[in-house]
Design an enzyme around this catalytic site. Structure first.
Site, short mmCIF file in Angstrom:
data_model
loop_
_atom_site.label_atom_id
_atom_site.label_comp_id
_atom_site.label_asym_id
_atom_site.label_seq_id
_atom_site.Cartn_x
_atom_site.Cartn_y
_atom_site.Cartn_z
N SER A 1 -6.38 3.41 4.35
CA SER A 1 -5.73 2.67 3.27
C SER A 1 -6.76 1.95 2.40
O SER A 1 -6.53 0.84 1.91
CB SER A 1 -4.72 1.67 3.82
OG SER A 1 -3.79 1.29 2.82
N LYS B 1 2.67 6.69 5.41
CA LYS B 1 1.82 5.59 4.90
C LYS B 1 2.36 4.23 5.35
O LYS B 1 3.57 4.01 5.37
CB LYS B 1 1.79 5.64 3.37
CG LYS B 1 0.76 4.71 2.75
CD LYS B 1 -0.63 5.22 2.99
CE LYS B 1 -1.70 4.21 2.59
NZ LYS B 1 -1.77 3.05 3.52
N SER C 1 0.80 -1.23 0.00
CA SER C 1 0.00 0.00 0.00
C SER C 1 0.82 1.27 0.00
O SER C 1 0.25 2.37 -0.09
CB SER C 1 -0.96 0.01 1.20
OG SER C 1 -2.08 -0.80 0.92
N LYS D 1 0.10 3.74 -2.71
CA LYS D 1 -0.91 4.79 -2.65
C LYS D 1 -0.30 6.19 -2.55
O LYS D 1 -1.01 7.19 -2.76
CB LYS D 1 -1.86 4.55 -1.47
CG LYS D 1 -2.73 3.31 -1.63
CD LYS D 1 -3.70 3.15 -0.47
CE LYS D 1 -4.67 1.99 -0.69
NZ LYS D 1 -4.07 0.68 -0.42
#
Length: 382
Positions: free
Chosen positions: A120, A222, A57, A60
């Protein structure tokens, strides 16, 4: 007349002294990591920085870059409502990371941004990608073009959310580049990454970045996880010092657990702040030198850098810094404001630690006909 390369040594301090061995970073329990000093535009430490990794992720962040770009370019607005597609909903159903949007419902762009960053949410991410690219496939092509524009050599994206896919890869160095560009190009949007929780459709989910609760200087960025990638975290912190604020970025990939990725990132941040000193060399647009100018309405040109020049050095080694201004002479009018005419090199001992473009701070027009003729003669006789 040949153009001569002029190298001007400025503010020389202990030029004979070699930089000491860089401080040893702490032992980090992860597959790969980098520590970056964003304020000084320098890497401070790393292990396996160019090894191919699955970004999970952390992907992202590239998606967010394109979202903020679309907002800046007025292709989206924060209060614009997007209709949830079946593809976005189904992508959310394939993994625990989802915002819980429902097919056919309308959701504001700003809520989707929060869902993508805080929760997320794969569903929110896909819906934003469809809105910007027209389709997920077109958006992925945009991601890869942006990676090329950043100069990334390894990163290849197959989807906007980071679910496992053959060939969906990056490196911690290149993920650090994406994080850096996100923070530099869209500094106002850091506020989304600092959110500890977000409630949508009466469901409250917490940010998985544990450092947001443990370190008040941490404000992003993140988390990520897949079986192949392990537990990943890109963390950033901003702390104030007497000579100005410093922002560091860590990229940790392949930790053993949620707790481990937080602990290892915290170790790197603390070491970066304690083992390295930040030294301001010049302010933005400070006059570094007034260079001799030919055929101009003025005899000299004021030269400096457009940005503040800051470097990080091992603690206690600031006195070893020296600078060199390298420019191509002779300088001949007209010169425009902001025109690059050289490079400032900052050295620690004999090692170049930073290079910054040197530009003209104030425009200089050409001299009159007589002045130009006289300088032409002088240059010929030189």
């Amino acid at each position: 007349m040949k153009r001569l390369l002029a190298t001007l040594a400025l503010a020389l301090v202990l030029p004979h002294t070699l930089a000491q061995t860089p401080p040893q970073p702490p032992e980090i329990a992860a597959k790969a990591y980098v520590l970056l000093d964003l304020s000084a535009d320098q890497p401070l430490a790393g292990r396996n920085p160019d090894a191919t990794v699955e970004p999970a992720s952390l992907t992202k962040l590239m998606t967010a870059y394109l979202v903020f770009q679309a907002l800046r370019d007025k292709k989206l607005t924060l209060d614009q409502e997007l209709t949830v597609s079946e593809r976005a909903w189904r992508t959310g159903m394939t993994d625990a990371s989802r915002m819980y949007i429902q097919v056919g419902n309308k959701v504001k762009v700003e809520d989707l941004i929060k869902g993508m960053i805080v929760q997320s949410g794969n569903d929110a991410t896909v819906l934003l990608a469809e809105a910007i690219g027209g389709s997920v496939e077109n958006f992925v092509a945009m991601m890869n073009r942006q990676a090329q524009a950043f100069g990334l050599k390894v990163s290849q994206f197959k989807n906007p959310e980071g679910l496992p896919a053959p060939g969906h890869v990056s490196t911690v160095r290149e993920l650090g580049t994406i994080a850096t560009r996100l923070l530099v190009d869209f500094p106002g949007d850091v506020r989304y990454y600092a959110l500890k929780e977000f409630t949508f459709n009466k469901i409250t989910q917490q940010n998985r970045n544990l450092l947001l609760w443990r370190d008040p200087s941490v404000d992003g960025l993140k988390t990520g996880y897949t079986d192949a990638a392990g537990y990943c975290l890109i963390a950033t912190a901003k702390r104030d010092f007497p000579n100005g604020p410093r922002r560091l970025i860590t990229v940790v990939v392949g930790a053993a657990s949620k707790e481990a990725r937080a602990v290892e990132s915290q170790k790197l941040l603390n070491w970066g702040y304690s083992a390295w000193d930040s030294v301001k060399v010049y302010d933005a647009r400070q006059v570094i030198t007034q260079a001799e100018l030919w055929k101009g309405a003025a005899a000299t040109a004021k030269l400096g850098t457009q940005t503040q020049v800051v470097v990080s050095v091992p603690r206690g080694e600031g006195a070893q810094l020296k600078t060199q201004l390298v420019r191509t002479d002779p300088l001949i009018a007209p010169l425009t404001k902001g025109q690059q005419v050289g490079t400032l090199k900052v050295l620690s001992g004999n090692t170049v630690v930073r290079e910054v473009p040197v530009t003209v701070l104030e425009a200089v027009e050409q001299a009159g006909m007589f002045g130009r003729a006289w300088d032409t003669l002088r240059l010929w006789m030189r």
